[in-house]
Design a protein around this motif. Structure first.
Motif, short mmCIF file in Angstrom:
data_model
loop_
_atom_site.label_atom_id
_atom_site.label_comp_id
_atom_site.label_asym_id
_atom_site.label_seq_id
_atom_site.Cartn_x
_atom_site.Cartn_y
_atom_site.Cartn_z
N CYS A 13 -15.60 -12.15 3.21
CA CYS A 13 -15.21 -10.83 3.72
C CYS A 13 -16.10 -9.71 3.20
O CYS A 13 -16.21 -8.67 3.85
CB CYS A 13 -13.76 -10.51 3.31
SG CYS A 13 -12.52 -11.62 3.97
N GLY A 64 -8.51 -9.36 3.83
CA GLY A 64 -9.06 -8.04 4.10
C GLY A 64 -8.17 -6.88 3.70
O GLY A 64 -8.51 -5.73 3.94
N GLU A 65 -7.03 -7.16 3.07
CA GLU A 65 -6.14 -6.07 2.66
C GLU A 65 -6.83 -5.25 1.56
O GLU A 65 -7.39 -5.81 0.62
CB GLU A 65 -4.82 -6.63 2.14
CG GLU A 65 -3.79 -5.57 1.83
CD GLU A 65 -2.43 -6.14 1.48
OE1 GLU A 65 -1.56 -5.36 1.04
OE2 GLU A 65 -2.23 -7.37 1.65
N PRO A 66 -6.81 -3.92 1.66
CA PRO A 66 -7.48 -3.10 0.65
C PRO A 66 -6.90 -3.33 -0.74
O PRO A 66 -5.68 -3.37 -0.93
CB PRO A 66 -7.20 -1.67 1.13
CG PRO A 66 -7.00 -1.80 2.61
CD PRO A 66 -6.30 -3.12 2.78
N LYS A 197 -12.73 -3.33 9.61
CA LYS A 197 -11.48 -3.93 10.06
C LYS A 197 -10.33 -3.66 9.08
O LYS A 197 -9.20 -3.42 9.50
CB LYS A 197 -11.66 -5.43 10.24
CG LYS A 197 -10.47 -6.14 10.90
CD LYS A 197 -10.78 -7.59 11.16
CE LYS A 197 -9.65 -8.29 11.91
NZ LYS A 197 -8.39 -8.31 11.15
N ASN A 198 -10.63 -3.67 7.78
CA ASN A 198 -9.54 -3.47 6.82
C ASN A 198 -8.99 -2.05 6.88
O ASN A 198 -7.81 -1.81 6.59
CB ASN A 198 -9.98 -3.82 5.39
CG ASN A 198 -11.13 -2.96 4.90
OD1 ASN A 198 -11.85 -2.36 5.67
ND2 ASN A 198 -11.31 -2.92 3.59
N ASP A 201 -6.81 -2.06 10.17
CA ASP A 201 -5.63 -2.92 10.08
C ASP A 201 -4.58 -2.41 9.10
O ASP A 201 -3.39 -2.70 9.25
CB ASP A 201 -6.03 -4.34 9.67
CG ASP A 201 -6.73 -5.10 10.78
OD1 ASP A 201 -6.74 -4.59 11.92
OD2 ASP A 201 -7.28 -6.18 10.51
N TYR A 202 -5.02 -1.64 8.09
CA TYR A 202 -4.09 -1.33 7.01
C TYR A 202 -3.84 0.16 6.76
O TYR A 202 -2.76 0.53 6.31
CB TYR A 202 -4.57 -1.98 5.71
CG TYR A 202 -4.50 -3.48 5.74
CD1 TYR A 202 -3.30 -4.15 5.49
CD2 TYR A 202 -5.62 -4.26 6.04
CE1 TYR A 202 -3.23 -5.53 5.52
CE2 TYR A 202 -5.56 -5.65 6.06
CZ TYR A 202 -4.36 -6.27 5.81
OH TYR A 202 -4.29 -7.65 5.84
#
Length: 278
Positions: A13, A64-66, A197-198, A201-202
């Protein structure tokens, strides 16, 4: 479970350097391991419970979550702020904006941060300018709750209020301010394809995106409010989208603001603006 195996798992990632930095930050902030500890192999000496928690963190990072949401804190301007998915993760560029405001606010007594999010701007200003009364607005109850937590943690008094800057009736009857600062939603929906993307998405869309048909609407409304509520000689500061920076500057000029100044961020992008009401 070693430092090497942990960061290698994240290279699907992230670039290698970023993967290493993420793991080091997690080990430091959550488990109290210094770089020396890591080099000495103390990652392998974590308790079974800590190893289980570390595994959960790595799995979330692999998706990919921060990391700031996973750990619950973000570094900003030399301090740590609580963050959660309801607020934008503070960026280093915004810390640059705070530095500019502080350098211009030695005599300011009333400051307002519009769209405070985590409270990173308002709280930083309250810490750096203890003589000033700092207020901060947001439309989100969750953001205001988190911002108040951050003010309490940093030991400063900030007046947080719920207001919708696009609703004129929500901002009537306000006091006058010496400085108004804002980092409003400024990304065009059409810019989505170029974003990480992260982030998409978040992080909260309400804090990121402006309407595609008028991407400077927040700047316009804040500028209108500032023109009516700044003291003579009062200053307005913005963080900008470089794609619409000139449009914002033109609007301020039309309103009557003077000495409009742009500044670039650490990446060389036209990111900040200061204007004075004379």
């Amino acid at each position: 479970m070693t430092y090497e195996t942990l960061y290698h798992r994240l290279t699907t990632c992230y670039e290698v350097g970023e993967a290493k930095a993420l793991v080091r930050w997690v080990l430091d902030v959550r488990f109290g391991l210094s770089l020396t500890d890591i080099i000495c192999g103390k990652v392998t000496q974590l308790s079974a419970d800590d190893q289980a928690e570390l595994e959960k963190i790595i799995r979330r990072l692999e998706k990919g979550e921060p990391v700031q949401y996973i750990i619950g804190v973000a570094d900003f301007a030399g301090r740590q702020f609580h963050v959660a998915p309801g607020v934008l993760i503070p960026r280093p560029e915004t810390a640059e904006l705070c530095g500019w405001v502080v350098s211009e606010a030695k005599r300011a007594s009333q400051l307002l941060d519009i769209g405070t999010g985590s409270g990173c701007i308002a709280v930083t200003l309250a810490v750096e300018l203890p003589h000033a009364k700092v207020s901060a607005w947001d439309i989100s109850d969750e953001a205001l709750r988190i911002a108040q937590e951050n003010a309490t943690y940093q030991g400063v008094n900030v007046t947080f209020e719920k207001h919708d800057i696009l609703d004129e009736s929500s901002t009537l009857g306000q006091t006058t301010y010496d400085i108004i600062v804002s980092n409003p939603p400024y990304i065009k929906p059409s810019e989505r394809d170029g974003m990480a993307k992260n982030v998409l998405d978040y992080e909260p869309a309400i804090a990121l995106f402006a309407p595609d048909d008028n991407p400077v609407v927040f700047y316009q409304r804040i500028a209108d409010f500032a023109w009516q509520n700044l003291t003579n000689g009062g200053k307005l500061f913005f963080e900008l989208n470089p794609l619409t920076a000139e449009t914002v500057g033109d609007y301020l000029h039309q309103l009557g603001f003077a000495k409009i100044e742009f500044r670039r961020d650490i990446y060389g992008k036209q990111r900040f603006l200061k204007a004075i009401k004379l």
